[in-house]
Design an enzyme around this catalytic site. Structure first.
Site, PDB file in Angstrom:
ATOM      1  N   SER A 141       0.841  -1.200   0.000  1.00 14.09           N
ATOM      2  CA  SER A 141       0.000   0.000   0.000  1.00 14.09           C
ATOM      3  C   SER A 141       0.870   1.242   0.000  1.00 14.09           C
ATOM      4  O   SER A 141       2.031   1.197   0.436  1.00 14.09           O
ATOM      5  CB  SER A 141      -0.882   0.001   1.256  1.00 14.09           C
ATOM      6  OG  SER A 141      -1.647   1.188   1.327  1.00 14.09           O
ATOM      7  N   TYR A 154      -2.373  -0.746  10.261  1.00 13.24           N
ATOM      8  CA  TYR A 154      -2.479  -1.145   8.847  1.00 13.24           C
ATOM      9  C   TYR A 154      -1.147  -0.910   8.128  1.00 13.24           C
ATOM     10  O   TYR A 154      -0.599  -1.807   7.474  1.00 13.24           O
ATOM     11  CB  TYR A 154      -3.609  -0.364   8.171  1.00 13.24           C
ATOM     12  CG  TYR A 154      -3.733  -0.641   6.689  1.00 13.24           C
ATOM     13  CD1 TYR A 154      -4.185  -1.874   6.227  1.00 13.24           C
ATOM     14  CD2 TYR A 154      -3.383   0.329   5.747  1.00 13.24           C
ATOM     15  CE1 TYR A 154      -4.282  -2.138   4.865  1.00 13.24           C
ATOM     16  CE2 TYR A 154      -3.484   0.080   4.388  1.00 13.24           C
ATOM     17  CZ  TYR A 154      -3.929  -1.158   3.951  1.00 13.24           C
ATOM     18  OH  TYR A 154      -4.027  -1.415   2.594  1.00 13.24           O
TER      19      TYR A 154
HETATM   20  N1  LIG Z   1      -8.547  -0.131  -1.970  1.00 14.30           N
HETATM   21  C1  LIG Z   1      -7.489   0.599  -1.653  1.00 14.30           C
HETATM   22  O1  LIG Z   1      -7.552   1.853  -1.631  1.00 14.30           O
HETATM   23  C2  LIG Z   1      -6.174  -0.078  -1.331  1.00 14.30           C
HETATM   24  C3  LIG Z   1      -5.042   0.737  -1.207  1.00 14.30           C
HETATM   25  C4  LIG Z   1      -3.830   0.146  -0.917  1.00 14.30           C
HETATM   26  C5  LIG Z   1      -3.729  -1.219  -0.785  1.00 14.30           C
HETATM   27  N2  LIG Z   1      -4.835  -1.991  -0.909  1.00 14.30           N
HETATM   28  C6  LIG Z   1      -4.661  -3.439  -0.741  1.00 14.30           C
HETATM   29  O2  LIG Z   1      -5.204  -4.109  -1.862  1.00 14.30           O
HETATM   30  C7  LIG Z   1      -5.534  -5.441  -1.482  1.00 14.30           C
HETATM   31  C8  LIG Z   1      -6.908  -5.792  -2.036  1.00 14.30           C
HETATM   32  O3  LIG Z   1      -7.884  -4.977  -1.402  1.00 14.30           O
HETATM   33  P1  LIG Z   1      -9.108  -4.311  -2.206  1.00 14.30           P
HETATM   34  O4  LIG Z   1      -8.908  -2.846  -2.151  1.00 14.30           O
HETATM   35  O5  LIG Z   1      -9.288  -4.965  -3.496  1.00 14.30           O
HETATM   36  O6  LIG Z   1     -10.301  -4.617  -1.192  1.00 14.30           O
HETATM   37  P2  LIG Z   1     -11.527  -5.660  -1.261  1.00 14.30           P
HETATM   38  O7  LIG Z   1     -12.385  -5.380  -2.431  1.00 14.30           O
HETATM   39  O8  LIG Z   1     -12.136  -5.611   0.099  1.00 14.30           O
HETATM   40  O9  LIG Z   1     -10.800  -7.054  -1.491  1.00 14.30           O
HETATM   41  C9  LIG Z   1     -10.136  -7.729  -0.436  1.00 14.30           C
HETATM   42  C10 LIG Z   1     -10.032  -9.182  -0.797  1.00 14.30           C
HETATM   43  O10 LIG Z   1      -9.350  -9.863   0.279  1.00 14.30           O
HETATM   44  C11 LIG Z   1     -10.102 -11.011   0.603  1.00 14.30           C
HETATM   45  N3  LIG Z   1      -9.896 -11.390   1.983  1.00 14.30           N
HETATM   46  C12 LIG Z   1     -10.105 -10.681   3.111  1.00 14.30           C
HETATM   47  N4  LIG Z   1      -9.822 -11.432   4.199  1.00 14.30           N
HETATM   48  C13 LIG Z   1      -9.430 -12.642   3.725  1.00 14.30           C
HETATM   49  C14 LIG Z   1      -9.016 -13.846   4.349  1.00 14.30           C
HETATM   50  N5  LIG Z   1      -8.954 -13.973   5.681  1.00 14.30           N
HETATM   51  N6  LIG Z   1      -8.690 -14.897   3.556  1.00 14.30           N
HETATM   52  C15 LIG Z   1      -8.759 -14.803   2.215  1.00 14.30           C
HETATM   53  N7  LIG Z   1      -9.132 -13.684   1.566  1.00 14.30           N
HETATM   54  C16 LIG Z   1      -9.463 -12.618   2.329  1.00 14.30           C
HETATM   55  C17 LIG Z   1     -11.550 -10.636   0.313  1.00 14.30           C
HETATM   56  O11 LIG Z   1     -12.328 -11.795   0.032  1.00 14.30           O
HETATM   57  P3  LIG Z   1     -13.313 -12.537   1.042  1.00 14.30           P
HETATM   58  O12 LIG Z   1     -14.017 -11.490   1.851  1.00 14.30           O
HETATM   59  O13 LIG Z   1     -14.208 -13.312   0.114  1.00 14.30           O
HETATM   60  O14 LIG Z   1     -12.428 -13.446   1.848  1.00 14.30           O
HETATM   61  C18 LIG Z   1     -11.390  -9.832  -0.970  1.00 14.30           C
HETATM   62  O15 LIG Z   1     -11.351 -10.691  -2.070  1.00 14.30           O
HETATM   63  C19 LIG Z   1      -5.415  -5.501   0.046  1.00 14.30           C
HETATM   64  O16 LIG Z   1      -4.214  -6.135   0.409  1.00 14.30           O
HETATM   65  C20 LIG Z   1      -5.370  -4.046   0.440  1.00 14.30           C
HETATM   66  O17 LIG Z   1      -4.669  -3.840   1.645  1.00 14.30           O
HETATM   67  C21 LIG Z   1      -6.050  -1.460  -1.178  1.00 14.30           C
END
Ligand SMILES: NC(=O)c1ccc[n+]([C@@H]2O[C@H](COP(=O)([O-])OP(=O)(O)OC[C@H]3O[C@@H](n4cnc5c(N)ncnc54)[C@H](OP(=O)(O)O)[C@@H]3O)[C@@H](O)[C@H]2O)c1
Length: 244
Positions: A141, A154
């Site tokens: 991130s 985080y």
């Molecule tokens: N969105 C942003 O602004 C942002 C910025 C920087 C970094 N990120 C990073 O990007 C990555 C993806 O996040 P996203 O933004 O795409 O959010 P998201 O739409 O909430 O996706 C998160 C994914 O992680 C899965 N997940 C959560 N807990 C889990 C567990 N215990 N086991 C297996 N899968 C799990 C969720 O699936 P299930 O609920 O089906 O398990 C979902 O598929 C994360 O690492 C996040 O920290 C996001």
């Protein structure tokens, strides 16, 4: 060069960045093997990819469980005959100020963001060693590159992964590529994992009009994967242009 015919595991592929990455890599000819907890959502992503002419499979996986992450990788090797890359993307961000003492949320972020990524590395490394080829991609991130209140735990989990990624890269030798990808504000379900009302309102406000679509991150991951084997893209930072 290219990813056609490669087998790629993606955790957290039921929504957001993981889903967009699965769809893009499949469109470029990869066999994508998707893991997350919500099986229905995973099946919907697989169905969409297959309907578009791609190859995909899924397995319900909780990355907090080392045995389940190992089973996901074993499933990918069984179905695809090999493993070319693992994208450790599953993550949660229930952020809050320290004095809110949301200690259960701190534990959850350590378990999913840090332990879950390490379990992915542990599951894939023996396969990569056998093949003398592989690629670890860890989604971190911009939190941690820029430290701001409410993001203490985080950002700490993401910077722990950043450190582990760099040391893995140094240890990796000539056959293993290691990449960290740092997304900025991206429009996903991520904000739904925030339980602290004031932190959630603040992030929703910040995301506002500037959040990028998740395929912006998917394109960065594709870029790293598409390089020839001797080229290792170490770090990619992708922000909305308007993010400060
Ligand atoms: N969105 C942003 O602004 C942002 C910025 C920087 C970094 N990120 C990073 O990007 C990555 C993806 O996040 P996203 O933004 O795409 O959010 P998201 O739409 O909430 O996706 C998160 C994914 O992680 C899965 N997940 C959560 N807990 C889990 C567990 N215990 N086991 C297996 N899968 C799990 C969720 O699936 P299930 O609920 O089906 O398990 C979902 O598929 C994360 O690492 C996040 O920290 C996001």
């Amino acid at each position: 060069m290219g990813i056609e015919g490669s087998t790629i595991v993606i955790t957290g592929a039921s929504s957001g960045i993981g889903r967009a990455t699965a769809e893009l890599l499949a469109a470029h000819g990869a066999f994508v093997v998707l893991g997350a907890r919500r099986e229905d959502a995973l099946h919907a992503v697989v169905a969409g990819i297959v309907a578009a002419g791609g190859r995909a499979a899924c397995k319900a996986t909780d990355v907090r469980r080392r045995d389940e992450v190992e089973a996901l990788v074993a499933f990918a090797v069984a179905e695809g005959g090999r493993l070319d890359a693992i994208i450790n993307n599953a993550g949660i961000g229930p952020i809050s100020r320290f004095d809110a003492l949301q200690v259960d949320d701190w534990d959850a972020m350590i378990d999913v963001n840090l332990r879950g990524t390490l379990y992915g590395i542990a599951a894939a490394l023996p396969v990569f060693a056998r093949q003398a080829r592989g690629h670890v991609v860890n989604v971190v991130s911009t939190a941690g590159l820029q430290n701001v209140p409410t993001m203490g735990v985080y950002a700490a989990t993401k910077n722990a992964v950043r450190t582990a990624t760099e040391i893995l890269r140094q240890e990796a030798g000539p056959h293993l590529r290691v990449t960290e990808v740092s997304p900025g504000m991206t429009a996903t379900r991520f904000v739904d994992t925030i339980s602290d009302a004031s932190a959630k309102a603040m992030i929703e406000d910040q995301l506002g009009d500037i959040a990028m679509p998740p395929d912006a991150i998917a394109r960065g991951i594709l870029y790293a994967l598409m390089q020839p084997p001797e080229v290792d893209v170490g770090s990619i930072v992708i922000r909305p242009t308007a993010q400060g």
